[in-house]
Design a protein around this motif. Structure first.
Motif, short mmCIF file in Angstrom:
data_model
loop_
_atom_site.label_atom_id
_atom_site.label_comp_id
_atom_site.label_asym_id
_atom_site.label_seq_id
_atom_site.Cartn_x
_atom_site.Cartn_y
_atom_site.Cartn_z
N ILE A 378 0.83 -1.20 0.00
CA ILE A 378 0.00 0.00 0.00
C ILE A 378 0.87 1.25 0.00
O ILE A 378 0.58 2.23 -0.70
CB ILE A 378 -0.95 -0.02 1.21
N PHE A 379 1.95 1.24 0.77
CA PHE A 379 2.86 2.39 0.77
C PHE A 379 3.46 2.60 -0.62
O PHE A 379 3.63 3.75 -1.06
CB PHE A 379 3.97 2.20 1.80
N ASN A 380 3.79 1.51 -1.31
CA ASN A 380 4.36 1.66 -2.65
C ASN A 380 3.38 2.36 -3.60
O ASN A 380 3.79 3.13 -4.47
CB ASN A 380 4.73 0.29 -3.20
N VAL A 381 2.08 2.09 -3.43
CA VAL A 381 1.08 2.73 -4.29
C VAL A 381 1.02 4.23 -4.02
O VAL A 381 1.01 5.06 -4.94
CB VAL A 381 -0.31 2.08 -4.08
N HIS A 382 1.00 4.61 -2.74
CA HIS A 382 0.83 6.02 -2.39
C HIS A 382 2.13 6.81 -2.53
O HIS A 382 2.08 8.03 -2.76
CB HIS A 382 0.29 6.14 -0.97
N LEU A 383 3.27 6.15 -2.39
CA LEU A 383 4.54 6.88 -2.50
C LEU A 383 4.82 7.32 -3.93
O LEU A 383 5.60 8.25 -4.15
CB LEU A 383 5.69 6.00 -1.99
N LYS A 384 4.18 6.65 -4.90
CA LYS A 384 4.40 7.05 -6.29
C LYS A 384 3.89 8.46 -6.57
O LYS A 384 4.38 9.13 -7.48
CB LYS A 384 3.67 6.06 -7.23
N LYS A 385 2.95 8.92 -5.79
CA LYS A 385 2.35 10.23 -6.02
C LYS A 385 3.12 11.36 -5.35
O LYS A 385 2.80 12.53 -5.55
CB LYS A 385 0.90 10.23 -5.52
N LEU A 386 4.13 11.03 -4.52
CA LEU A 386 4.86 12.04 -3.76
C LEU A 386 6.19 12.36 -4.43
O LEU A 386 6.78 11.51 -5.13
CB LEU A 386 5.10 11.56 -2.33
N THR A 391 17.89 11.08 -2.21
CA THR A 391 18.77 10.36 -1.29
C THR A 391 18.03 9.61 -0.20
O THR A 391 18.63 9.17 0.77
CB THR A 391 19.73 11.37 -0.63
N ILE A 392 16.72 9.48 -0.33
CA ILE A 392 15.94 8.83 0.71
C ILE A 392 16.19 7.33 0.69
O ILE A 392 16.70 6.77 -0.30
CB ILE A 392 14.44 9.15 0.51
N ASP A 393 15.86 6.67 1.78
CA ASP A 393 16.06 5.23 1.92
C ASP A 393 15.42 4.49 0.74
O ASP A 393 14.25 4.72 0.41
CB ASP A 393 15.43 4.77 3.24
N LYS A 394 16.18 3.62 0.10
CA LYS A 394 15.66 2.89 -1.05
C LYS A 394 14.52 1.96 -0.66
O LYS A 394 13.63 1.69 -1.46
CB LYS A 394 16.78 2.11 -1.72
N ASP A 395 14.58 1.44 0.55
CA ASP A 395 13.51 0.56 1.03
C ASP A 395 12.59 1.34 1.97
O ASP A 395 12.28 0.89 3.07
CB ASP A 395 14.12 -0.66 1.74
N LEU A 396 12.18 2.50 1.51
CA LEU A 396 11.36 3.37 2.34
C LEU A 396 10.04 2.72 2.72
O LEU A 396 9.58 2.82 3.86
CB LEU A 396 11.11 4.70 1.62
N SER A 397 9.41 2.05 1.77
CA SER A 397 8.11 1.43 2.06
C SER A 397 8.22 0.37 3.14
O SER A 397 7.32 0.25 3.99
CB SER A 397 7.52 0.83 0.79
N GLY A 398 9.32 -0.40 3.15
CA GLY A 398 9.51 -1.41 4.19
C GLY A 398 9.70 -0.78 5.56
O GLY A 398 9.15 -1.25 6.56
N ASP A 648 14.60 -5.67 12.94
CA ASP A 648 16.03 -5.76 12.60
C ASP A 648 16.25 -5.55 11.11
O ASP A 648 17.28 -5.00 10.70
CB ASP A 648 16.58 -7.13 13.02
N LYS A 649 15.30 -5.95 10.29
CA LYS A 649 15.48 -5.88 8.84
C LYS A 649 15.45 -4.46 8.33
O LYS A 649 16.25 -4.08 7.46
CB LYS A 649 14.39 -6.71 8.16
N TYR A 650 14.53 -3.65 8.86
CA TYR A 650 14.33 -2.32 8.30
C TYR A 650 14.83 -1.20 9.21
O TYR A 650 15.22 -0.14 8.72
CB TYR A 650 12.84 -2.09 8.01
N LEU A 651 14.78 -1.39 10.54
CA LEU A 651 15.06 -0.27 11.43
C LEU A 651 16.48 -0.27 11.98
O LEU A 651 16.95 0.76 12.44
CB LEU A 651 14.08 -0.27 12.61
N GLU A 652 17.16 -1.39 11.95
CA GLU A 652 18.53 -1.41 12.43
C GLU A 652 19.49 -0.83 11.40
O GLU A 652 20.62 -0.48 11.70
CB GLU A 652 18.94 -2.84 12.79
N LYS A 653 19.07 -0.77 10.14
CA LYS A 653 19.91 -0.21 9.08
C LYS A 653 19.95 1.31 9.22
O LYS A 653 18.95 1.95 9.46
CB LYS A 653 19.36 -0.59 7.70
N ARG A 654 21.10 1.87 9.03
CA ARG A 654 21.24 3.32 9.07
C ARG A 654 22.07 3.74 7.87
O ARG A 654 23.27 3.48 7.80
CB ARG A 654 21.95 3.77 10.37
N ASP A 655 21.41 4.35 6.91
CA ASP A 655 22.14 4.77 5.72
C ASP A 655 22.63 6.20 5.88
O ASP A 655 22.45 6.84 6.92
CB ASP A 655 21.26 4.65 4.46
#
Length: 662
Positions: A378-386, A391-398, A648-655
């Motif tokens: 669902i985030f992938n659908v709505h993020l297309k409109k923004l 430089t934002i996180d590539k896995d922003l929807s996750g 751990d998969k999405y929030l422990e990463k710090r880009d």
């Protein structure tokens, strides 16, 4: 209503040809006459005419009393005759002598009753000694006062005309005005022009799409199923919490099938007059049969589909007759109708059993709030409109899906919109990750109340309260992962705010419930340990703890004394307890025992971790907001592995982007 036409139209004659010597300075106006303007104009004209008539009549006629009539006219022999009109008043006709002396005409007086008038007139003439042959003649007549008659029926006529235009304006065009109030108001969507939603536009509802796909295949190729002797389900109930996409998936079904789609609400059939709702149902299904194959979608069907035994209605009321007609129409389908009825509701438990039986609504499609992967889609659908930052996180929807457990599709759309609004408010060129985090906090806890300034003592109480929650959750194995703690007041009445990330779990053990109750009591226990008096800030915590403990005892069978029973009442009209007073006393004792056990456990933990509580509270007082990284710096890593893999998969990463934000 006057409308100013274009100057060019003023240069044309009635045949549409240009005028030769048209004056360009001349403004042409036309009068547009509508029924409502005509009604208002007619009313004003009638009332003005009446007042003009009355004023003119008042100038020609004069009302006198009987005593004045006797003294000034009868006793002076100035009366030629009397005319009694409609047994209500007497007109005085003067003789030539009377007209010359008084110079007045049109005299009249009220008589009360004919008997009283005749008696008084006879006595007046007897007193003067007038013989029978020379007495004033009296005539009786009846006259019709058309002005009075019109004015008597005018209010009723105006009311009927007003009701006519009111119903005409409230019913869509082509429905026949007041005579078309029994027509259905369902909106038809043309598959070629209106219904553009496809299943690819609906994210996070994989199982529901599979369920309704069978309807799509049937409507596209019904012969394939009929040749095998199969019958497609005639209807499906789409149930689930608000905002999960019930209406959206119904519209996507129509878009995929390429058939007409009729949409209406259950409240459209509920009318003031008995029988109108049932007539609307008949008209809707008649129109659906004429345009088959098609889909009929009734949103919020619980408005007319409530159970007749527990819906609160008694007798032959409008809602019950409408429901009966709906049952008849759905049961009257034949295999060749090729009509599918979809209905949406978030109160499936109150629907009538006759409506839910096979043959009417055969399928019950439950649409729950999306899980992690569903939220990501669902985030992938709505993020297309923004307009996102490069430089934002590539896995922003996750990452965002991990930060929003329990959110529905509507909530996710609101978060994306709030992030864009926040970015615009902060004069940002792109939407950044920090804007999404602020938007999530605003959706969960409300807007920050910057005008609500706490004094130093209140800030310390709130800081130690939130520190108690945070420390208990940090050292309890089954507590939810902590993400952020704040002591900034927010819009929903909260003076402090803590964001946890519960995993998508389906079974809760007794140990997990006890850990949650212990963590919920951490705020009040911290106040008891660090201050001489406690505050009212833990009322919401006590409510949560009481609900969990009561559910453990009365519904989940987690009390040995009460046993393996479920006392949850399923009938909303049942005001009696489903257990005896003795059992109620045992339930109270068990609820108190569980809460006291969690309290003693929480109190012991906070006494043992008093240094950690002070560290967290002082950090909150200094920074007002602390994150998971601050907790790790102050207390070290949690002694238990996280049960939420997505954490751990999405929030422990710090880009690099997050580092720049810090």
């Amino acid at each position: 209503m006057l409308k100013k036409q274009a100057q060019e139209e003023g240069k044309k004659d009635k045949n549409g040809k240009p005028k030769v010597n048209a004056d360009p300075n001349v403004q042409v106006y036309t009068l547009e006459i509508t029924g409502r303007n005509l009604l208002i104009g007619a009313s004003i004209f009638i009332y003005l005419s009446y007042f003009f008539f009355m004023s003119s009549n008042d100038s020609d006629s004069q009302e006198i009393s009987f005593q004045q009539f006797r003294t000034d006219y009868l006793d002076k022999n100035l009366v030629a005759k009397l005319v009694v009109v409609n047994d209500s008043y007497a007109e005085v006709i003067l003789n030539q002598n009377g007209k010359q002396q008084t110079h007045s005409d049109g005299l009249w007086f009220g008589i009360g009753s004919v008997e009283s008038f005749e008696h008084n007139l006879a006595r007046a003439q007897d007193d003067r000694g007038i013989s029978e042959d020379f007495r004033v003649p009296v005539l009786y007549t009846r006259k019709t006062n058309w002005t009075s008659t019109v004015l008597n029926i005018l209010p009723t006529g105006l009311l009927l005309v007003f009701m006519y235009f009111m119903f005409k304006s409230s019913v869509p065009s082509g429905k026949g005005g007041i005579f078309g109030m029994s027509k259905n108001t369902a909106r038809k969507f043309n598959p070629e022009t209106d219904v553009k939603v496809k299943f690819e536009d609906v994210a996070g509802l994989g199982e529901a799409k599979e369920e309704v796909m069978e309807f799509v295949k049937f409507l596209k190729n019904p012969k394939k199923y009929e040749d095998l002797g199969a019958k497609i389900p005639r209807g499906a109930i789409l149930s689930g919490p608000p905002g999960t996409g019930k209406t959206l998936i119904a519209k996507a079904t129509a878009g995929e099938a390429g058939v007409p789609f009729y949409s209406c609400s259950g409240s459209d059939f509920y009318q003031m007059f008995v029988g109108v709702g049932a007539s609307k149902v008949r008209d809707l299904f008649k129109m659906a049969r004429e345009n088959a194959p098609c889909i009929v979608f009734v949103d919020e069907i619980d408005a007319i589909g409530k159970s007749r035994s527990s819906g609160g209605a008694r007798g032959n009321d409008e809602r019950e007759s409408t429901l009966n007609q709906l049952l008849v129409e759905m049961d009257g389908f034949t295999a060749s109708d090729h009509i599918v009825v979809l209905a949406g509701t978030n109160r499936v438990d109150v629907l009538d059993s006759a409506l839910m039986r096979p043959g009417r609504f055969d399928r019950h499609i439950q649409i729950d709030k999306p899980e992690l992967e569903g939220r990501k889609e669902i985030f992938n659908v709505h993020l297309k409109k923004l307009t996102l930052s490069p430089t934002i996180d590539k896995d922003l929807s996750g990452r965002l899906s991990t930060l929003t457990p329990g959110f529905s599709g509507a909530d996710i759309a609101n978060v994306c919109n709030e992030a864009a609004l926040t970015a615009a408010r902060m004069e940002a060129e792109f939407v950044e990750l920090v804007h999404f985090e602020l938007a999530i906090e605003r959706v969960i806890g409300g807007i920050e109340k910057k005008s609500k300034v706490l004094n130093e003592q209140e800030r310390r109480v709130v800081a130690y309260h939130e520190a108690g929650h945070a420390v208990c959750g940090w050292y309890l194995k089954y507590a939810d992962p902590l993400l952020k703690v704040s002591i900034i007041p927010r819009g929903r009445g909260a003076l402090g705010y803590a964001q946890y990330l519960p995993p998508d779990i389906y079974l809760m053990s007794a140990k997990q419930l006890e850990d949650r109750m212990t963590m919920a009591l951490g705020g009040r226990m911290s106040e008891e340990l660090h201050f001489a008096s406690v505050t009212s800030g833990a009322s919401d915590d006590f409510k949560k703890v009481t609900n969990m403990a009561t559910a453990m005892v009365t519904q989940l069978g987690m009390s040995k004394k009460v046993g393996y029973v479920n006392y949850e009442s399923t009938d909303s009209d049942d005001l009696t307890k489903p257990f005896s007073e003795e059992t109620a006393s045992i339930i109270d004792e068990e609820v108190r025992r569980i809460i006291n056990m969690c309290r003693e456990r929480c109190l012991a933990m906070l006494k043992d971790k008093s240094t950690e509580v002070a560290l967290v509270a002082e950090e909150l007082l200094a920074k007002e907001v602390i994150t998971r990284e601050d907790m790790i710096r102050l207390l070290g890593k949690r002694p238990f592995p996280e049960r939420n893999d997505a954490f751990d998969k999405y929030l422990e990463k710090r880009d690099a982007t997050e580092s720049q934000e810090k």
